[in-house]
Write a protein that holds these residues in place. Structure first.
Motif, short mmCIF file in Angstrom:
data_model
loop_
_atom_site.label_atom_id
_atom_site.label_comp_id
_atom_site.label_asym_id
_atom_site.label_seq_id
_atom_site.Cartn_x
_atom_site.Cartn_y
_atom_site.Cartn_z
N PRO A 162 -31.51 -64.34 -37.37
CA PRO A 162 -30.73 -64.99 -38.82
C PRO A 162 -32.03 -64.93 -39.32
CG PRO A 162 -30.16 -66.20 -37.30
CD PRO A 162 -31.01 -65.43 -36.04
N VAL A 163 -32.02 -64.44 -40.66
CA VAL A 163 -33.04 -65.17 -41.81
C VAL A 163 -32.74 -65.60 -42.97
CG1 VAL A 163 -34.44 -63.45 -43.49
CG2 VAL A 163 -33.65 -62.44 -41.52
N ILE A 164 -33.79 -66.63 -42.81
CA ILE A 164 -33.80 -67.87 -43.89
C ILE A 164 -34.25 -67.14 -45.22
CG2 ILE A 164 -33.72 -70.30 -44.19
CD1 ILE A 164 -34.05 -70.11 -41.25
N SER A 165 -33.42 -67.02 -45.79
CA SER A 165 -34.36 -66.35 -47.38
C SER A 165 -35.24 -67.61 -48.44
CB SER A 165 -33.62 -65.28 -47.68
OG SER A 165 -32.22 -66.06 -48.53
N ASP A 166 -34.17 -68.94 -48.52
CA ASP A 166 -34.71 -69.43 -49.82
C ASP A 166 -35.81 -70.07 -49.57
OD1 ASP A 166 -34.32 -71.35 -47.65
OD2 ASP A 166 -32.79 -72.20 -47.91
N THR A 167 -36.72 -70.10 -48.47
CA THR A 167 -38.23 -69.75 -48.91
C THR A 167 -38.23 -71.80 -48.25
OG1 THR A 167 -38.69 -70.44 -51.32
CG2 THR A 167 -38.57 -68.32 -50.29
N ALA A 211 -41.70 -66.16 -46.11
CA ALA A 211 -42.55 -67.09 -46.13
C ALA A 211 -42.63 -67.05 -48.13
CB ALA A 211 -43.78 -66.66 -45.41
N PRO A 212 -43.06 -68.33 -48.30
CA PRO A 212 -43.45 -68.38 -49.99
C PRO A 212 -44.41 -67.79 -50.10
CG PRO A 212 -42.85 -71.28 -48.85
CD PRO A 212 -42.81 -69.53 -47.69
N THR A 213 -45.22 -68.17 -51.18
CA THR A 213 -46.62 -67.27 -51.67
C THR A 213 -48.13 -68.30 -50.67
OG1 THR A 213 -46.78 -69.15 -53.07
CG2 THR A 213 -46.49 -67.01 -54.27
N GLU A 214 -47.32 -70.15 -50.74
CA GLU A 214 -48.46 -70.07 -49.95
C GLU A 214 -49.09 -69.57 -48.36
OE1 GLU A 214 -45.56 -73.34 -49.25
OE2 GLU A 214 -45.88 -71.60 -51.09
N VAL A 218 -52.67 -64.39 -48.29
CA VAL A 218 -54.18 -64.36 -48.35
C VAL A 218 -54.30 -64.16 -49.00
CG1 VAL A 218 -54.64 -66.16 -46.40
CG2 VAL A 218 -54.97 -63.59 -46.18
N ARG A 219 -53.18 -63.04 -49.27
CA ARG A 219 -53.40 -61.74 -49.85
C ARG A 219 -51.58 -60.77 -49.96
NH1 ARG A 219 -55.83 -56.69 -46.48
NH2 ARG A 219 -54.35 -56.88 -45.19
N PRO A 220 -51.52 -60.55 -51.47
CA PRO A 220 -50.12 -59.20 -51.01
C PRO A 220 -50.08 -58.77 -49.52
CG PRO A 220 -51.24 -58.84 -53.55
CD PRO A 220 -52.10 -59.36 -52.40
N PRO A 221 -48.35 -58.75 -49.15
CA PRO A 221 -47.70 -58.30 -47.90
C PRO A 221 -48.61 -56.22 -48.82
CG PRO A 221 -46.43 -59.25 -48.96
CD PRO A 221 -46.93 -59.61 -50.05
N GLN A 222 -49.53 -56.63 -46.89
CA GLN A 222 -49.89 -55.14 -46.90
C GLN A 222 -48.43 -53.86 -46.36
OE1 GLN A 222 -52.23 -55.13 -43.06
NE2 GLN A 222 -51.18 -53.29 -42.46
N PRO A 223 -49.01 -52.44 -46.98
CA PRO A 223 -48.00 -51.57 -47.13
C PRO A 223 -48.36 -51.27 -45.70
CG PRO A 223 -49.95 -51.00 -47.97
CD PRO A 223 -50.14 -51.82 -48.62
N GLU A 275 -41.81 -57.78 -47.23
CA GLU A 275 -41.71 -59.60 -46.95
C GLU A 275 -42.49 -59.92 -45.98
OE1 GLU A 275 -37.76 -60.45 -48.72
OE2 GLU A 275 -38.40 -60.55 -46.51
N ARG A 276 -43.41 -61.33 -46.49
CA ARG A 276 -44.39 -62.10 -45.74
C ARG A 276 -43.04 -62.94 -45.01
NH1 ARG A 276 -48.50 -61.25 -42.82
NH2 ARG A 276 -50.12 -63.62 -43.01
#
Length: 802
Positions: free
Chosen positions: A120-125, A192-195, A198-203, A515-516
């Motif tokens: 299950p994925v919890i997407s509401d952060t 995960a939220p932005t906190e 440490v950088r944008p998710p890598q490709p 996605e992080r």
């Protein structure tokens, strides 16, 4: 401000009401009715029931209402995380007295097969964590103060429930808290939220470093690899067209490829200065796969012929790795090495050091250790920059798996080994192409760290697997590969006074679609003061996995003999404690050897480990084969590891009619046989598989009709032994055997595609001996049969009581 609490929660907010039947069941299990009981088994004189290898681990008997919801998914499924003991000793002295090992086997990213439930994925952060110990909210917390607070199940601190926890952000309406996945599922994934970044998710980044020296070209490795990559371009994870790709080919020079999306053909750029490696141009060496697809395809179509007339035998892999690191380290990603010869140019130059005189002697251990510190140092640098290295070794001669395997070991990658690879043999080309294509298509988790938290009084003491330990309890994983297993030893630091303990694994990572996320696995176990409950809770599969990892570590840090002795002594200790503490013959010698039912196959599995190519005492096992076996022993999930140690063995000539046909659960498989040559009848045909190889043994008096139906030859004499592809013939027997082989290849987790060998009873002696080395209940030249092994263990146990 939190939304109002619904009235039905005000009376009892600790959990929803369970049914009276469930509550009654819990009461009985708490009183010991249906709980853990020791069932003694006499080992000597009884052949092991190998069908029981597929049994579930001992039941986890938690006190009633331990989880906050009655969900059957509240505790971790053993395929994701299992403990060697499903009840935790309350004291360190009890653990020590039992001699049972305590550890966790974690496979956080196991593949999903048909019928498996997705995580299950919890997407509401909305991520609730304990503010003191940082545990994630899970099914084993409790709520208080009308649901406004939650109490951590690790450190028992009271925390505020997040204000949006009962709120659906998408519909802007109140939601049912008890339906939240993190309170019903032990395995969940949070977006995960932005906190958490440490950088944008890598490709996803794939840089292929391909050996193009003479041996690589001659074996067909380059052409096969190029064709496989070309055919896999649509399968490489590339959500939202973010994936980057690049190529370096290497012999005595480095060849880079400018893959500008506006060009029709790639431009080769040659760098001959190997001492001070540099990139020949800043751009277009690492390109967006979608944008540069046409020029990438052009390169792959021509790569097989580009070096076809080469006579160069030198290889500068070390320089190519340093160049690759320069190219992708600002982003991170995968360096995929396809190597067919021994690197012989510095840095990282290696020499063929196989020494037949050292095999089977104490000097052998030196051959299993890395010959050059360059590769470990390089791997540690890669780990810091989120670069993973995977090694595909396709050498026709010595490859030094022990040294080159360092790169995957410390970067979360994997080593794949194809000894004496020759693409001219269709079976070799098929195996490599299948495994390489599956590897390229596998979803991966990027730039990850893994931490295991546990209840007060428990700590992690040692870690096994492919990663780098960044802090005392933080594992750095530039890649989390599918179906990789990690083994962690656990110690008890202080007495545990709670009725249950929890272990929580968190893997912070970037998905290959950008996605992080945090994958969280929570396992709750009861605490016991009883040594009998401890033994009744022991999981023989998890214990074997832990012992295999410890044996490999001991072999590399000391000697193979020390690892074998340690394994034997561990068996004697466990059996001795069972005799002294849990049987009526507590003192003096006894004619029988006993253990509890749930551990009855542990002596057999330990014998399988002692006879395994990774540990066996022998002067005939090449160093590369042993090193590769050790790589597999320390990374395989249990579903692969157990058949690797104890192969599956089936009779084909007298199968029941339904075997090999399609049933409600897919192909119906034969009943497994004991690994004893007593089962081999001269008129019979048998299949044996260990997840890496499949053997079909043909007895010399086999019927001509079976030869015709299975192999399309008229008699035993016409059978061609060795590595083959089994024909698919138009008769029921051929179709059933092919279906069994297909199911065998499909039911293991991992990318592996086993070779198939036909073994004739009086055929090639080396092939025959290789097959018989898997028949582990028989005596081999240096190791006891299973009855002798049990007698040896019994004598050692009895001696300790005299």
């Amino acid at each position: 401000m939190a939304p109002p609490v619904p009235a039905q929660y005000n009376q009892q907010y600790t959990q929803p009401q369970q049914s009276s039947i469930a509550a009654l069941t819990n009461q009985f299990s708490n009183m010991g009715v249906g709980g853990a009981h020791l069932i003694p088994v006499h080992l000597i004189g009884m052949p092991p029931n190998v069908k029981d290898l597929d049994d579930s681990p001992p039941k986890i008997n938690l006190p009633p209402n331990t989880s906050v919801t009655p969900s059957d998914k509240a505790n971790c499924d053993p395929s994701y995380k299992r403990s060697t003991l499903n009840a935790i000793p309350a004291t360190s002295s009890l653990l020590s007295k039992s001699r049972l090992p305590l550890g966790l086997i974690i496979t956080p990213y196991r593949s999903l097969k048909e019928g498996d439930e997705p995580v299950p994925v919890i997407s509401d952060t909305i991520i609730a964590r304990c503010r003191r110990c940082r545990t994630y909210i899970n099914p084993f917390v409790t709520f208080a103060e009308g649901g406004q607070k939650w109490k951590c199940n690790m450190c028992f601190l009271s925390n505020d429930v997040p204000s949006q926890f009962d709120w659906d952000i998408q519909t802007n309406q109140q939601t049912d808290r008890w339906k939240r996945a993190e309170l019903n599922h032990a395995v969940v994934e949070f977006v995960a939220p932005t906190e958490y970044m440490v950088r944008p998710p890598q490709p996803p980044v794939y840089l292929f470093v391909i050996d193009v020296s003479y041996p690589a070209i001659q074996s067909g490795a380059v052409a096969t690899a190029a064709r496989t990559i070309l055919e896999s371009l649509d399968r490489i994870p590339n959500e939202e067209n973010r994936t980057k790709i690049g190529f370096i080919t290497v012999d005595t020079s480095l060849h880079f490829y400018s893959l500008n999306s506006n060009a029709s053909v790639p431009q080769m750029l040659v760098v001959s200065d190997l001492e001070d490696v540099f990139l020949p141009q800043p751009d277009d060496l690492l390109v967006n796969l979608t944008e540069s697809r046409a020029v990438v395809e052009s390169l792959l179509r021509s790569l097989g012929d580009m070096f076809k007339d080469t006579q160069i035998v030198g290889n500068a892999l070390g320089s190519a790795l340093l160049a690759g690191f320069k190219l992708i380290s600002p982003i991170g990603g995968k360096i995929v090495v396809l190597q067919s010869s021994l690197p012989n140019i510095n840095p990282g130059a290696l020499k063929a050091r196989e020494d037949p005189k050292a095999l089977g002697t104490p000097k052998e251990s030196a051959l299993l250790q890395s010959a050059d510190p360059f590769y470990k140092k390089f791997a540690v640098d890669c780990s810091r920059s989120q670069v993973c290295v995977d090694m595909f070794l396709l050498g026709s001669q010595y490859s030094d798996v022990a040294t080159l395997g360092c790169c995957p070991r410390y970067t979360g990658g994997q080593t794949y080994f194809y000894p004496a690879f020759n693409a001219g043999r269709s079976e070799d080309a098929l195996k490599f192409a299948h495994e390489f294509a599956e590897f390229l298509a596998s979803p991966i988790a990027l730039e990850a760290v893994m931490r295991v938290r546990a209840s007060k009084g428990i700590r992690m003491t040692a870690f096994h697997g492919n990663f780098f330990v960044r802090q005392t309890d933080l594992l750095a994983l530039p890649n989390v590969s599918r179906d990789h297993s990690y083994t962690i030893e656990v110690g008890i630091e202080e007495n545990i006074t709670t009725p249950t303990v929890c272990f929580q694994t968190a893997v912070l990572h970037t998905t290959c679609f950008g996605e992080r996320r945090i994958r969280v696995l929570t396992l709750a176990l009861p605490v016991t003061n009883s040594i009998s409950e401890l033994f009744a809770s022991a999981d023989q599969i998890a214990i074997t996995t832990l012992l295999a990892n410890k044996a490999v570590e001991r072999s590399l840090s000391s000697k193979l003999e020390d690892a074998r002795d340690a394994l034997t002594n561990k068996m004697i200790d466990i059996l001795g404690v069972y005799k002294s503490a849990l049987t009526s013959s507590q003192s003096g010698a006894s004619p029988q050897l006993q253990i509890c039912d749930n551990l009855k196959l542990l002596p057999l599995l330990s014998l399988g480990l002692l006879k395994h190519v990774g540990l066996r005492a022998s002067s005939q096992i090449p160093t590369d084969l042993r090193s590769y076996a050790m790589c597999l022993l320390t990374t395989m999930p249990s579903q692969l590891l157990i058949p690797y140690l104890h192969p599956r063995f089936y009779s084909l000539h007298n199968m029941p009619q339904e075997v090999g046909t399609y049933g409600s659960e897919g192909t119906i498989m034969p009943e497994p046989l004991n690994l004893s040559s007593e089962k081999l009848e001269r008129h019979g045909a048998y299949l044996l598989e260990d997840g890496q190889n499949i053997f079909i043994w043909i007895g010399r008096q086999v019927s001509p009709q079976l030869c015709m139906d299975l192999l399309d030859v008229r008699s035993y004499e016409e059978i061609r032994a060795g590595k083959v592809s089994l024909p698919q013939l138009d008769n029921a027997f051929s179709q059933r055997v092919n279906a069994i082989i297909g199911k065998t290849r499909e039911m293991r987790r991992g990318v592996y595609y086993p070779h198939l060998y036909i073994v004739k009873e009086d055929g090639d002696p080396s092939l025959r001996l290789w097959f018989l080395s898997h028949i582990i209940e028989d005596r081999t030249d240096t190791v006891m049969s299973y009855p002798q092994w049990l007698a040896h263990l019994k004598d050692k146990v009895n001696i300790s009581f005299l």
